[in-house]
Enzyme design. Structure first.
Site, short mmCIF file in Angstrom:
data_model
loop_
_atom_site.label_atom_id
_atom_site.label_comp_id
_atom_site.label_asym_id
_atom_site.label_seq_id
_atom_site.Cartn_x
_atom_site.Cartn_y
_atom_site.Cartn_z
N CYS A 10 0.92 -1.19 -0.08
CA CYS A 10 0.06 0.06 -0.02
C CYS A 10 0.88 1.15 0.09
O CYS A 10 2.11 0.99 -0.23
CB CYS A 10 -0.86 0.20 1.09
SG CYS A 10 -0.10 0.30 2.71
N ASN A 13 2.52 1.47 4.16
CA ASN A 13 2.64 0.36 4.92
C ASN A 13 2.55 0.31 6.54
O ASN A 13 3.02 -0.28 7.19
CB ASN A 13 4.12 -0.32 4.77
CG ASN A 13 4.44 -1.54 5.02
OD1 ASN A 13 5.64 -1.99 5.44
ND2 ASN A 13 3.49 -2.45 4.95
N CYS A 15 -1.30 0.61 7.17
CA CYS A 15 -2.77 0.20 7.29
C CYS A 15 -3.16 -0.99 6.47
O CYS A 15 -3.47 -1.99 7.16
CB CYS A 15 -3.78 1.61 6.99
SG CYS A 15 -3.45 3.00 7.86
N ARG A 16 -3.44 -0.68 5.10
CA ARG A 16 -3.95 -1.69 4.47
C ARG A 16 -3.03 -2.87 4.14
O ARG A 16 -3.41 -4.07 4.37
CB ARG A 16 -4.35 -1.15 2.85
CG ARG A 16 -5.43 -0.21 2.94
CD ARG A 16 -5.65 0.75 1.91
NE ARG A 16 -4.60 1.16 1.21
CZ ARG A 16 -4.26 2.06 0.27
NH1 ARG A 16 -5.41 1.72 -0.78
NH2 ARG A 16 -3.30 2.88 0.07
N SER A 17 -1.62 -2.84 3.89
CA SER A 17 -0.82 -3.72 3.66
C SER A 17 -0.49 -4.45 4.84
O SER A 17 -0.59 -5.85 4.96
CB SER A 17 0.26 -3.67 2.97
OG SER A 17 1.07 -2.42 3.45
N ASP A 130 -8.15 3.49 1.20
CA ASP A 130 -7.44 3.75 2.23
C ASP A 130 -8.28 4.29 3.46
O ASP A 130 -8.72 5.29 3.30
CB ASP A 130 -6.27 4.90 1.85
CG ASP A 130 -5.26 5.10 2.80
OD1 ASP A 130 -5.31 4.58 4.07
OD2 ASP A 130 -4.08 5.52 2.37
#
Length: 170
Positions: A10, A13, A15-17, A130
Site C-alpha cells: 500500500c 505500509n 494500514c492496508r498492507s 485507504d
C-alpha cells in the site's frame, strides 16, 4: 517443499498492507503453510518511505487484535526493485501503488504484479480504499475487503503450488 512468497503493498505500509499481511499470514498458518523452510512466506511494504520503521496504525492493530491475530510487531518499509527477485506475488492495494510498482519492476518480473482485489471477483471494487483519514468503520470495511481477497489469493496459491494440501482454511 515449495516456498511461495507474497508481498502486499500500500502507500505507507501502516494500514492496508499490514492488515493484508496479517490476514493472509493467519490463514496460511491455520493450514500449516507458514514457514520459511517450506510453504508460504509473507511480507508487506509501502510505496513511500514516510513511515519506514514505524508500527502499523493503532486502529489496524486494535482491529486485527480483536479478530484474533497480531500485527503489532510489523514494521513499515518501502518496496524496492529487489523485492521482485524475492517475491512470487506482489499485490497492490490500489492503482497508484500498482503504477509505482510497475515503475520499479524489472521487465522480467512485471507478471508478478496485480491489484489485490482483482483476485476476489465477488468484490465489486478494484481498489482497497485507504482508511487512514477515516474512523474505525473505515478500517473494518477495508479489512473485510482485504480478508476476502486474502482468501482468494490463498486459494489460488494452494491450487497452483500445493494442489495436494488439505484445505481446512477458516
Amino acid at each position: 517443499m515449495i516456498v511461495v512468497s507474497v508481498l502486499f503493498v500500500c502507500m505507507g505500509n501502516i494500514c492496508r498492507s499490514p492488515m493484508a499481511e496479517g490476514a493472509f499470514r493467519a490463514r496460511a498458518k491455520a493450514i500449516g503453510l507458514l514457514e520459511k523452510s517450506h510453504g508460504i512466506f509473507v511480507d508487506s511494504a509501502g510505496t513511500t518511505h514516510y513511515h519506514a520503521g514505524q508500527s502499523p496504525d493503532p486502529r489496524a492493530i486494535a482491529l486485527t487484535s480483536r479478530l484474533g491475530f497480531s500485527i503489532k510487531n510489523q514494521r513499515a518499509r518501502q518496496a524496492l526493485a529487489s523485492d521482485f527477485e524475492t517475491f512470487d506475488y506482489i499485490l497492490a492495494m490500489d492503482r497508484d501503488n500498482l503504477h509505482y510498482l510497475e515503475g520499479i519492476a524489472p521487465e522480467q518480473h512485471r507478471h508478478k504484479l496485480s491489484l489485490m482485489l482483482s483476485h476476489a471477483p465477488q468484490v465489486r471494487l478494484d481498489e482497497v480504499p485507504d482508511p487512514y483519514y477515516g474512523g474505525d468503520e473505515g478500517f473494518e470495511r477495508c479489512f473485510r475487503l482485504i480478508d476476502q481477497a486474502a482468501q482468494a489469493v490463498l486459494d489460488k496459491i494452494l491450487a497452483k503450488h500445493f494442489p495436494d494440501h488439505g484445505r481446512n482454511v477458516p
